[in-house]
Design a protein around this motif. Structure first.
Motif, short mmCIF file in Angstrom:
data_model
loop_
_atom_site.label_atom_id
_atom_site.label_comp_id
_atom_site.label_asym_id
_atom_site.label_seq_id
_atom_site.Cartn_x
_atom_site.Cartn_y
_atom_site.Cartn_z
N ASN A 409 5.80 10.47 6.77
CA ASN A 409 6.53 10.81 6.87
C ASN A 409 5.27 9.41 9.30
O ASN A 409 6.81 9.65 9.38
CB ASN A 409 7.42 12.03 7.90
N LYS A 410 4.12 9.42 8.80
CA LYS A 410 4.25 8.87 9.89
C LYS A 410 4.57 7.14 10.17
O LYS A 410 4.16 6.71 8.84
CB LYS A 410 2.48 8.99 10.15
N ARG A 411 4.36 6.40 11.57
CA ARG A 411 3.74 4.80 10.37
C ARG A 411 2.19 3.81 10.67
O ARG A 411 1.61 5.55 10.93
CB ARG A 411 4.40 4.26 12.16
N VAL A 412 2.65 3.05 10.25
CA VAL A 412 1.08 2.74 10.27
C VAL A 412 -0.03 3.07 11.52
O VAL A 412 -0.62 3.68 10.65
CB VAL A 412 1.54 1.00 9.32
N LEU A 413 0.87 2.72 12.45
CA LEU A 413 -0.50 2.80 13.90
C LEU A 413 0.03 3.50 14.17
O LEU A 413 -1.56 4.17 14.34
CB LEU A 413 0.55 1.69 14.54
N ASN A 414 0.39 4.91 13.46
CA ASN A 414 0.19 6.07 13.94
C ASN A 414 -0.88 7.03 13.11
O ASN A 414 -2.25 7.68 13.14
CB ASN A 414 1.34 6.67 14.64
N PHE A 437 -2.56 -5.72 8.10
CA PHE A 437 -1.07 -4.77 8.37
C PHE A 437 -1.08 -5.56 9.95
O PHE A 437 -1.21 -5.72 11.16
CB PHE A 437 -1.29 -3.68 8.86
N SER A 438 0.02 -6.61 10.07
CA SER A 438 0.29 -7.81 11.53
C SER A 438 1.69 -7.46 11.94
O SER A 438 2.41 -7.36 11.26
CB SER A 438 -0.65 -9.51 11.07
N THR A 445 6.95 2.71 8.24
CA THR A 445 6.96 3.91 7.40
C THR A 445 5.63 4.25 6.24
O THR A 445 6.33 3.38 5.58
CB THR A 445 7.95 4.60 7.22
N VAL A 446 4.89 4.75 6.42
CA VAL A 446 3.27 4.93 5.35
C VAL A 446 4.45 5.32 4.35
O VAL A 446 4.19 4.86 2.49
CB VAL A 446 2.81 6.20 5.37
N SER A 447 5.76 6.17 4.20
CA SER A 447 6.01 6.07 2.82
C SER A 447 6.80 5.35 2.56
O SER A 447 7.39 5.43 1.04
CB SER A 447 7.24 7.63 3.30
N GLY A 452 -0.58 -1.43 -2.84
CA GLY A 452 -1.76 -1.62 -2.18
C GLY A 452 -1.29 -1.52 -0.84
O GLY A 452 -3.50 -1.51 0.15
N GLU A 453 -0.83 -1.51 0.00
CA GLU A 453 -0.97 -1.41 1.30
C GLU A 453 -1.03 0.00 1.45
O GLU A 453 -2.34 0.09 2.12
CB GLU A 453 0.88 -1.38 1.36
N LYS A 454 -0.59 1.03 0.98
CA LYS A 454 -0.97 2.43 1.29
C LYS A 454 -3.06 2.41 0.50
O LYS A 454 -3.57 3.36 1.04
CB LYS A 454 -0.62 3.86 0.30
N ALA A 455 -3.47 1.77 -0.32
CA ALA A 455 -4.13 1.40 -0.50
C ALA A 455 -5.69 0.75 0.29
O ALA A 455 -6.96 1.30 1.18
CB ALA A 455 -4.77 0.79 -2.01
N ARG A 456 -4.96 0.18 1.06
CA ARG A 456 -6.04 -0.68 2.55
C ARG A 456 -5.53 -0.15 3.52
O ARG A 456 -6.69 0.22 4.42
CB ARG A 456 -5.29 -2.33 2.72
N LEU A 457 -4.37 1.17 3.80
CA LEU A 457 -5.09 1.63 4.99
C LEU A 457 -5.36 3.10 4.46
O LEU A 457 -6.27 3.26 6.06
CB LEU A 457 -3.10 2.76 4.91
#
Length: 645
Positions: A409-414, A437-438, A445-447, A452-457
């Motif tokens: 439930n977090k944002r990518v930034l947080n 991530f630009s 939101t992470v969910s 692929g995006e989750k893997a990079r995060l």
């Protein structure tokens, strides 16, 4: 024979153009790979070709009787039937034909029909034709086909009466692929078929697809698999498609060569345009040369101007560093038995040792306990027996293939900033930007992120830890081919220790310096990469086969001696190749250093330079470092030549 053509295909998602001007042709026995970044539209194109999705422009031309079967990535087989009965549903027409044959056999035994010659002959003719049809359609081998494919996908130890509903997600995915292969369509479309397959199953699938009678269209991020299977590559980039002949490695080479050629043509034309413009500017106003200038202007206007060739799309950019180095002994495991709570031990009585700078691939069949061992090392599981002993200053960074360490439930930034609150937002955004991530992407939101995006995060979080011992569980899952290469380069340059699980053999070859092969009762260490491990395993199988033949003991000893001599000779040749290659590398470095020293000496003779004291000091320091390195290289060069003597 052309099976399918895609012409000028176009697809929008809302107002966003996903695919445009897509051209693709599939002929009999073609093995085609679709490659491109995550989000390029590869899976979308497969769904359109298979009829799962509509398109907004262009056409797909195919014969009416063309059979196409498509398997989406991570598609599990949902069924209440048993494994065997579900596979049998593929052959329902054959089962009907078989039932018809049995029925005719009963009629042929009826005394009334036997006595009626005409009826009996008609029945015999019908039976003969049905028998021919049954044979031609594989009626006498379909059960063998089922067993063969189930064996290839590691179901040979299963009770085939097991209900599919009781299986795990990975097992259901493998069964879906089993069922699809049994259908044997004219065009087989596979989206990431290598997910959830261990190395042995991947090898079997490669061999099966190489002999497949129909055409194959594949999306896969497994480069080793693509090199073994495909003979054409279509790249999807910036919404369009480009065709390349050959396997994946040839595609990479051809793409680089094409770019260099296009760049040279473009630069040549730009030089020509600049000369024409210069001539026109200088000569248009003169009466004596104005006609020639006007002619040049017309020539310029008629010229078909080339666009600057587009390079690769933006790649992720990162490296893994450490805060401090560990001791030489990183981890020892002694007599370990490990189990999940309430279950029997998956791993029994294994021991191993990991030293600083080791890069170790942990391999073994699915379900053997590779991820279990990793979780025990990071203390998510407690060993039933035995113990771990960590060395001094060891700090662990763990990559979980399930990305369970991400907060949905977090944002990518947080997700990143909350872990490192003392850093400013700009620094966090810079790190995320390096992982592609630009802009507003960091506010997602992470969910809602793709795999692929989750893997990079998750990799971004791992990078910021600066741990000196990385434990990675399937780090290449969900990464596109370009991101895999970036990750490989980062791990090759990593100054710490690595223990990882991966089914990506290309990745293992690039990263691993050792292989740990895990079984339920042992852990065997092999020095070298994946190819060396496969070679050693093959030799062991060959040696075991020889021993089973019960040849005289003396003959066995002689064969083993010959084997050792061959191994020693092979190792000597390998070392000699490495020595020669290193000498060549040193000679290149020496030449470069000598050129640099000579260049600096010439600069120091330049009045403008030797009057600039700071510049002189910098050049002297640079020359001193070069001379120091030159001495070391010369010493190494002499030592290597002495070895050959």
């Amino acid at each position: 024979m052309i099976l399918l053509q895609v012409n000028q295909l176009k697809k929008y998602f809302g107002a966003d153009l996903i695919l445009s001007n897509i051209k693709l042709e599939v002929q009999s026995r073609d093995r085609i790979a679709l490659v491109g970044r995550n989000g390029a539209g590869k899976s979308t194109l497969l769904k359109i070709i298979s009829g799962q999705m509509s398109h907004d422009g262009g056409e797909i031309i195919k014969p009416k009787n063309l059979s196409i079967n498509y398997l989406a990535q991570d598609t599990g087989l949902e069924s209440s039937l048993s494994i065997w009965n579900e596979m049998l549903t593929v052959f329902a027409p054959l089962k009907k034909l078989e039932a018809d044959l049995r029925e005719l056999e009963q009629k042929m035994g009826d005394p009334d029909i036997i006595q009626n010659e005409a009826s009996y002959q008609r029945l015999l003719a019908e039976y003969d034709q049905l028998q021919i049809n049954f044979k031609e359609q594989g009626g006498y081998q379909y059960e063998s086909d089922i067993r063969s494919i189930l064996h290839g996908f590691n179901f040979s130890d299963f009770d085939y009466n097991t209900s599919i509903s009781s299986l795990s997600g990975g097992q259901k995915t493998r069964l879906a692929l089993c069922k699809l292969l049994l259908t044997k369509p004219d065009l087989l479309i596979l989206d990431e078929p290598t997910n959830h397959l261990d190395i042995a199953t991947l090898t079997w699938l490669e061999q099966y697809l190489q002999g497949y009678q129909g055409a194959i269209l594949i999306v896969s991020h497994d480069r080793y698999f693509l090199d073994k299977v495909v003979n054409q590559v279509y790249e999807i980039s910036r919404t369009t498609s480009t065709k390349f002949t050959g396997n994946y490695s040839h595609y990479l080479k051809q793409k680089a060569e094409n770019y260099e050629l296009e760049l040279k043509r473009y630069e040549k034309q730009q030089d020509e345009v600049a000369k024409l413009k210069d001539f026109i500017q200088k000569n248009l106003a003169r009466a004596s040369t104005t006609k020639r200038a006007q002619s040049r202007r017309k020539q310029l206007e008629r010229m078909d101007m080339m666009s600057s060739p587009l390079g690769d799309e933006k790649s992720a950019s990162f490296l893994f560093d450490i805060e401090r180095q560990s001791g030489n002994d990183v981890l020892k495991g002694a007599n370990l038995s490990i189990a999940y709570p309430g279950s029997k031990p998956t791993i029994k009585n294994i021991s191993f040792s990991i030293s600083r700078s080791d890069s170790i691939a942990l391999v073994g069949p699915n379900g053997i306990g590779k991820s279990t061992l990793l979780k025990a090392i990071i203390k998510k599981l407690t060993p039933v027996d035995g113990h771990f002993q960590f060395g001094s200053n060891v700090s662990i960074g763990y990559y979980d293939q399930e990305q369970a360490n991400l907060t949905s439930n977090k944002r990518v930034l947080n997700e990143l900033w909350d872990e490192y609150p003392l850093k400013n937002e700009k620094d966090i955004r810079t790190v995320l930007g390096n992982f592609l991530f630009s802009g507003d992407d960091v506010l997602k939101t992470v969910s809602t992120l793709s795999g692929g995006e989750k893997a990079r995060l998750a990799l971004a979080k791992l990078m910021m830890q600066k741990a000196n011992f990385l434990i990675l569980d399937e780090p290449t899952n969900h990464l596109d081919l370009d991101s895999k290469e970036v990750l490989e380069n980062a791990l090759v340059d990593y100054p710490g220790t690595i223990l990882f699980v991966s089914h990506d053999r290309y990745f293992i070859n690039r990263i691993a310096t050792k292989i740990f092969e895990l079984s339920t009762i042992s852990l065997t260490e092999y020095l070298g990469d994946y190819d060396y491990y496969v070679e050693k395993k093959a030799e062991m199988v060959e040696l075991e086969a020889l021993e089973k033949k019960q040849v005289p003991q003396q003959k066995k000893v002689e064969e083993k001696t010959d084997k050792l001599s061959y191994e020693q000779e092979k190792e000597a040749k390998k070392l000699e190749r490495q020595r020669k290659r290193r000498i060549e590398e040193i000679e290149v470095e020496i030449s470069e250093l000598e050129s640099k020293i000579e260049e600096n000496d010439q600069l120091l003779c330049d009045p403008e330079v030797y009057q600039d004291h700071e510049r002189v000091q910098a050049l002297n320091e640079e020359t001193a470092k070069a001379n120091s390195k030159l001495e070391l290289l010369m010493a190494e060069w002499e030592t290597l030549h002495e070895i050959s003597g």
